[in-house]
Structures are given as structure tokens and as C-alpha cells.
Design a protein around this motif. Structure first.
Motif, PDB file in Angstrom:
ATOM      1  N   ARG A 152      39.060  64.384  49.907  1.00  0.00           N
ATOM      2  CA  ARG A 152      39.595  63.041  49.703  1.00  0.00           C
ATOM      3  C   ARG A 152      40.653  62.659  50.732  1.00  0.00           C
ATOM      4  N   THR A 153      41.430  63.638  51.183  1.00  0.00           N
ATOM      5  CA  THR A 153      42.494  63.344  52.152  1.00  0.00           C
ATOM      6  C   THR A 153      41.911  62.795  53.446  1.00  0.00           C
ATOM      7  N   GLY A 219      45.324  48.148  53.370  1.00  0.00           N
ATOM      8  CA  GLY A 219      44.347  49.234  53.425  1.00  0.00           C
ATOM      9  C   GLY A 219      44.766  50.331  54.375  1.00  0.00           C
ATOM     10  N   ALA A 220      45.352  49.942  55.509  1.00  0.00           N
ATOM     11  CA  ALA A 220      45.827  50.936  56.468  1.00  0.00           C
ATOM     12  C   ALA A 220      46.944  51.772  55.866  1.00  0.00           C
ATOM     13  N   VAL A 221      47.866  51.122  55.154  1.00  0.00           N
ATOM     14  CA  VAL A 221      48.975  51.860  54.541  1.00  0.00           C
ATOM     15  C   VAL A 221      48.468  52.819  53.479  1.00  0.00           C
ATOM     16  N   LEU A 222      47.557  52.352  52.613  1.00  0.00           N
ATOM     17  CA  LEU A 222      47.036  53.201  51.544  1.00  0.00           C
ATOM     18  C   LEU A 222      46.287  54.406  52.088  1.00  0.00           C
ATOM     19  N   GLY A 223      45.640  54.239  53.243  1.00  0.00           N
ATOM     20  CA  GLY A 223      44.888  55.359  53.819  1.00  0.00           C
ATOM     21  C   GLY A 223      45.726  56.267  54.686  1.00  0.00           C
ATOM     22  N   ILE A 224      46.556  55.672  55.550  1.00  0.00           N
ATOM     23  CA  ILE A 224      47.325  56.467  56.498  1.00  0.00           C
ATOM     24  C   ILE A 224      48.397  57.291  55.799  1.00  0.00           C
ATOM     25  N   VAL A 225      48.839  56.853  54.606  1.00  0.00           N
ATOM     26  CA  VAL A 225      49.870  57.608  53.894  1.00  0.00           C
ATOM     27  C   VAL A 225      49.394  59.021  53.581  1.00  0.00           C
ATOM     28  N   THR A 226      48.066  59.221  53.478  1.00  0.00           N
ATOM     29  CA  THR A 226      47.551  60.567  53.223  1.00  0.00           C
ATOM     30  C   THR A 226      47.764  61.488  54.421  1.00  0.00           C
ATOM     31  N   ILE A 227      47.909  60.895  55.610  1.00  0.00           N
ATOM     32  CA  ILE A 227      48.200  61.691  56.803  1.00  0.00           C
ATOM     33  C   ILE A 227      49.701  61.874  56.954  1.00  0.00           C
TER      34      ILE A 227
END
Length: 535
Positions: A152-153, A219-227
Motif C-alpha cells: 500500500r505504501t 491527492g499529491a499530499v495524501l499520496g506523498i505523505v506515505t513517502i
């Protein structure tokens, strides 16, 4: 210099869209469907077709007995309960339990327990395993990325990258189009195919720019936060992500070590939000059975940019207490808390979701048209330095991917109504069906060797699948639209059936209105022997 700069911006916009246009289309289309997770969830699960009573019966004794039974087998690390809502009209209990191994040196176990109780009889309801709704939501969120490849990450990070790419396309597109005022109202539908696509691409893109920019950023924030989270944990806490979470949201309350009787869940159900008067939605418990227990009571926000508004009370007396997990008054917390509701449109009603859906579909159409225009100019124009066969193959791939995800999504509805296998395998077969239909559409686009007819025929099949799914669902579940809307049936399910039939008819109508071939007078296909001009 202005011309050179303009060409560079145009090329950046064009190549960004072309290189990742199909990926952006998939993310945008799947996101439009993911908006209706709760509505689809109630449609697919017959156990959720319960009329929500005006006053559910008290359930504290049943819940406490369940917790006591679990406590006898091992420590409960996490415990919460949910009150009945329209889309989940039952009491719900969840516990995460830590179990010691029976054998010396054996591995410890962490087990999740779920239970649903009927709101009027308190009988335990059967639980349907995750299937279509979960797949459609998680596919947008993390692409259902395989665990062996990072899980998921990695999947969420890739979706976040799509947001960054979309934002880059928006910025470069605005800069590249110098005649924005004229392009706002230019729709030349009586001209060539390429001009139709071009004008639709520009008009939809310009009118929807504020929404698209918001979706891209959130969307970028929700996804990039995993990195960023693991990186921040590595730099500040030597890789301890739990320490990072505690530093951001605060540490959970510590137990006192003195046993106490917990506040009745039925009393908590009567506690209205101090400002809005809203009814409690769900409760997260800390230190259950301890004198220092804290209950975080969450309420659905009323037109506010929060997933939920929380109030912390003592788990014994019910008096308000301070808890870092529900502190949402700082500007930073409010900003972070607004990202997910903004992205998924959960801060309004069904009308807002419908608006999000239309804008999301228009964004998917823009990306598809952008790719088609790029191919059109190279296959039928004087641009491009590859063979016509290459561009035809790329065109068929674009058609297969674009229409295939539509067919796969619609086909899952039919698959769900006909599925009769084991509950434990439901999600697995959902995935196989989804990708099977998608790849079948891609293969059909190449086999058909006619992108226009392939698009029309796959969309016709998709529309028929939507209508068929609704009919099958009503026949197999023993309900009708009429009983749901005007009788004693389940209204939310009936509205989903109405929507499916309406969307099915609209899809068939759109497919029927599409051209069956490219206009002959505009046709200019390069021969294999014709020299290819340089870029």
C-alpha cells in the motif's frame, strides 16, 4: 524569445500528458467511482439493507459482555464501537487483540475482531467479506499494489505522483494557452474530429481548472505523505514511525492502574455535540476498564472540512477531558484535517458527490482527449517520426485502457450479483474479474483494428452491464425500486439502482452518438513509404 518560451511550455504540457496520460486517466476515473464507496457498500451487502429505526435499542450490556469475553482470552490493545447510521444501520464493535503464544518461544499474534448487532433485536449479523466496494475504493487510493512489491505504501506514493504530474500539466497548460479568454467559449463541433477533441479538451480544462488543481494538490499530499513519513521518522526519530505519530498527534492517555466500571455506551449515544447538536458517530476507547479511561467521541461534521469532529470525555464519569488525539483547534490540524474531505467530497451531501463525479469524469475525458489529439496529429498530420503502425498501436492501447476500465468497473457490479463462491475469496475473485475484463477490452481494441467501433462497442457493453446489474440485484435480493422509494424497502439501495439504470442509459446513448469512423474528408493517413518529417 516569447515564441521559444511558448513552445517549451506547450511541449512540456504535451509530453507530460502523453507520457503519463493513460495513468492519469485511470487515477481520475477510479477516483470518480471511489466517491460513492458507502453507497455501493450498502448496495452490495444485503446485511446493510436494514431500515434505520428512530431509536435503536440500548446495546451497552451486549457490548460489555462481548468485551469481557475477549478480555478473558488476551489483552485488548484497541477497542471502538460505532452507532447505527443510514449506510451502516447497525451497531458495530471492533477490537484489536494481542495474544500470547501457547508454546514457549512461539510467535505472538495480533487478531482483529469485528461484530455487527441488529439495531432493534441485537442479534449478531453475518458479515460479508470485502468485495467490490472495497476494491473500487482501494484501487484509486493505492492501486491495490502487490504486497511483494511494497504494498500500500508504494501504491499510494504512485497515486500521489499522479497528483504532482496533474498539477504540472495544469500549470503548463495555462501558460501554453495564450488565448484563454477566447478558448473559454470555443466549441467547433461541426468541424473535424481533431478540432472537436481539441475544443472539448480546452473548454473542460479551463472551466474546471480550480477543481482540478484542488484535486491534484490534495491527492499529491495524501499520496506523498506515505513517502515523507518514513523519511521524517528516519531523520528525527531514528526510523520510529510510532514516535513520529505521537509527536504530531500527541501521546495516548496513560492508565491509572485502578479498575473501574465504564460509562454506559447508551449514555454516550445521548451525548450531542456541544456546538452543532449532532449525534455521536463512533467512539474510540483508551484504557478500557481503567479509572483513567478516555473516550474519544466522534461526530460527523456538518458542512465542515473534517472527516470527523472529536470530543474527549472520561470513560468513567463522562466529564470532558483534554486529549491530544481530538485537538483540532490549531490551524495546522485544521489544514491537515481538511485535505481528505476536500479530496473525497465528504463535507457535503449526495449532491456534492454528484458534482464531484461529473467534474472527475470530465477530468478523465480531458486526459483521454489529450492523448488522442497527440496521436491524431502524428497519424493523420505532418508531425511524428515513427511509423504509422506504431501510432495505430498506441491509439488502440489508449482506447483499450480508457474504455476497459469503464467495462471493468461496470462488470464488477454484475460479477457481485452472480458471485456464489466462498466469502474468504470474494476480494480475490473481484480482482481477477476486474483485470480480466480490463485486459479483454484492451485485447478487443487490437483485435477489432478499428478504434472508433471498438470504443462504441465496449461502451455499449458497459452501459448494458450497468442496467443488467440493477435488474439482477433486484431479482436476487427480492426488492424493487418502487418498494425502496415508496414502500417499506431500503431507500439508499433503491437510489443506487436508479442511478445505475440512468448511467447505463446515458452510456448507451453516448456510445450510439459516437462516430463509427473518421470523417473521410479529413482523412489523411500517411503511407508506410511516405517520408516522416522531423520533429
Amino acid at each position: 524569445m516569447d515564441r521559444v518560451r511558448h513552445k517549451r511550455n506547450y511541449d512540456l504540457h504535451s509530453w507530460t500528458g502523453v507520457c503519463l496520460g493513460m495513468f492519469l486517466y485511470v487515477v481520475c476515473f477510479s477516483g470518480s467511482i471511489a466517491l460513492f464507496y458507502h453507497e455501493v457498500l450498502s448496495w452490495e451487502d444485503p446485511n446493510k439493507r436494514i431500515e434505520l429505526p428512530a431509536e435503536p435499542v440500548p446495546f451497552n450490556a451486549t457490548f460489555t459482555e462481548w468485551v469481557d469475553e475477549l478480555s478473558e482470552t488476551g489483552d485488548i490493545e484497541f477497542l471502538n464501537y460505532t452507532f447505527p447510521t443510514v449506510h451502516e444501520p447497525y451497531y458495530r464493535g471492533f477490537a484489536h487483540q494481542h495474544l500470547e503464544s501457547d508454546e514457549p518461544g512461539g510467535e505472538e499474534q495480533h487478531v482483529n475482531h469485528f461484530v455487527h448487532w441488529h439495531p432493534e433485536t441485537l442479534e449478531v449479523l453475518p458479515i460479508q467479506e470485502d468485495g467490490m466496494a472495497r476494491w473500487l475504493f482501494d484501487f484509486h487510493r493505492d492501486l491495490m499494489w502487490p504486497t511483494q512489491l511494497g504494498g500500500r505504501t508504494v501504491g499510494r506514493a504512485l497515486v500521489g505522483v499522479a497528483g504532482v504530474i496533474l498539477m504540472l500539466s495544469i500549470i503548463s497548460g495555462i501558460i501554453a494557452h495564450t488565448k484563454i479568454r477566447e478558448e473559454f467559449f470555443t466549441l467547433r463541433y461541426l468541424r473535424s474530429v481533431r478540432l472537436k477533441w481539441q475544443d472539448t479538451h480546452k473548454v473542460l480544462g479551463l472551466w474546471g481548472t480550480p477543481f482540478y488543481a484542488m484535486i491534484a494538490l490534495t491527492g499529491a499530499v495524501l499520496g506523498i505523505v506515505t513517502i515523507l513519513a518514513p523519511i521524517a521518522a528516519l531523520l528525527a526519530f531514528k526510523g520510529d514511525q510510532q514516535a513520529l505519530i505521537e509527536a504530531v498527534v500527541g501521546q495516548p492517555p496513560e492508565p491509572v492502574g485502578v479498575q473501574a466500571i465504564m460509562l454506559s455506551a447508551d449514555e454516550v449515544a445521548k451525548m450531542r455535540h456541544p456546538e452543532t447538536g449532532a449525534e455521536p458517530w463512533y467512539v474510540v476507547t483508551h484504557n478500557w476498564g481503567d479509572e483513567g479511561a478516555v473516550l474519544d467521541v466522534y461526530y460527523k461534521p456538518e458542512s465542515k472540512l473534517f472527516i470527523a469532529e472529536g470530543v474527549s470525555i472520561s470513560g468513567v464519569t463522562g466529564e470532558p477531558v483534554y486529549s491530544a488525539t481530538t485537538a483540532t483547534n490549531t490551524p495546522g490540524n485544521r489544514l491537515v484535517g481538511a485535505i481528505a474531505p476536500l479530496h473525497y467530497g465528504t463535507y457535503g451531501g449526495i449532491a456534492l458527490k454528484a458534482l464531484y463525479f461529473l467534474l472527475g469524469i470530465s477530468l478523465a475525458v480531458i486526459t483521454a482527449f489529450g492523448t488522442m489529439m497527440w496521436i491524431e496529429r502524428r497519424l493523420h498530420g505532418n508531425e511524428g517520426n515513427r511509423s504509422p503502425g506504431f501510432y495505430r498501436g498506441l491509439s488502440r492501447l489508449n482506447v483499450g485502457v480508457s474504455t476497459g476500465i469503464v467495462l471493468a468497473t461496470c462488470g464488477l457490479l454484475v460479477h457481485h450479483t452472480l458471485y456464489s463462491g466462498a466469502e474468504a475469496s470474494r476480494l480475490m475473485w473481484t480482482g481477477w474479474t476486474y483485470f480480466g475484463l480490463w485486459f479483454a477490452a484492451i485485447g478487443y481494441a487490437f483485435f477489432r483494428k478499428d478504434e472508433y467501433r471498438a470504443t462504441m462497442e465496449v461502451l455499449l457493453a458497459s452501459g448494458a452491464a450497468l442496467i443488467l446489474a440493477s435488474i439482477l440485484n433486484m431479482a436476487m435480493m427480492g426488492h424493487t425500486i418502487w418498494s425502496g422509494l415508496w414502500g417499506d424497502g431500503h431507500a439508499p439501495t433503491a437510489w443506487v439502482d436508479v442511478s445505475l439504470i440512468g448511467l447505463g442509459i446515458a452510456t448507451i446513448a453516448i456510445a450510439g452518438a459516437l462516430p463509427k469512423k473518421r470523417a473521410e474528408k479529413a482523412r489523411r493517413v500517411r503511407s508506410e513509404a511516405e517520408p516522416i518529417p522531423a520533429e
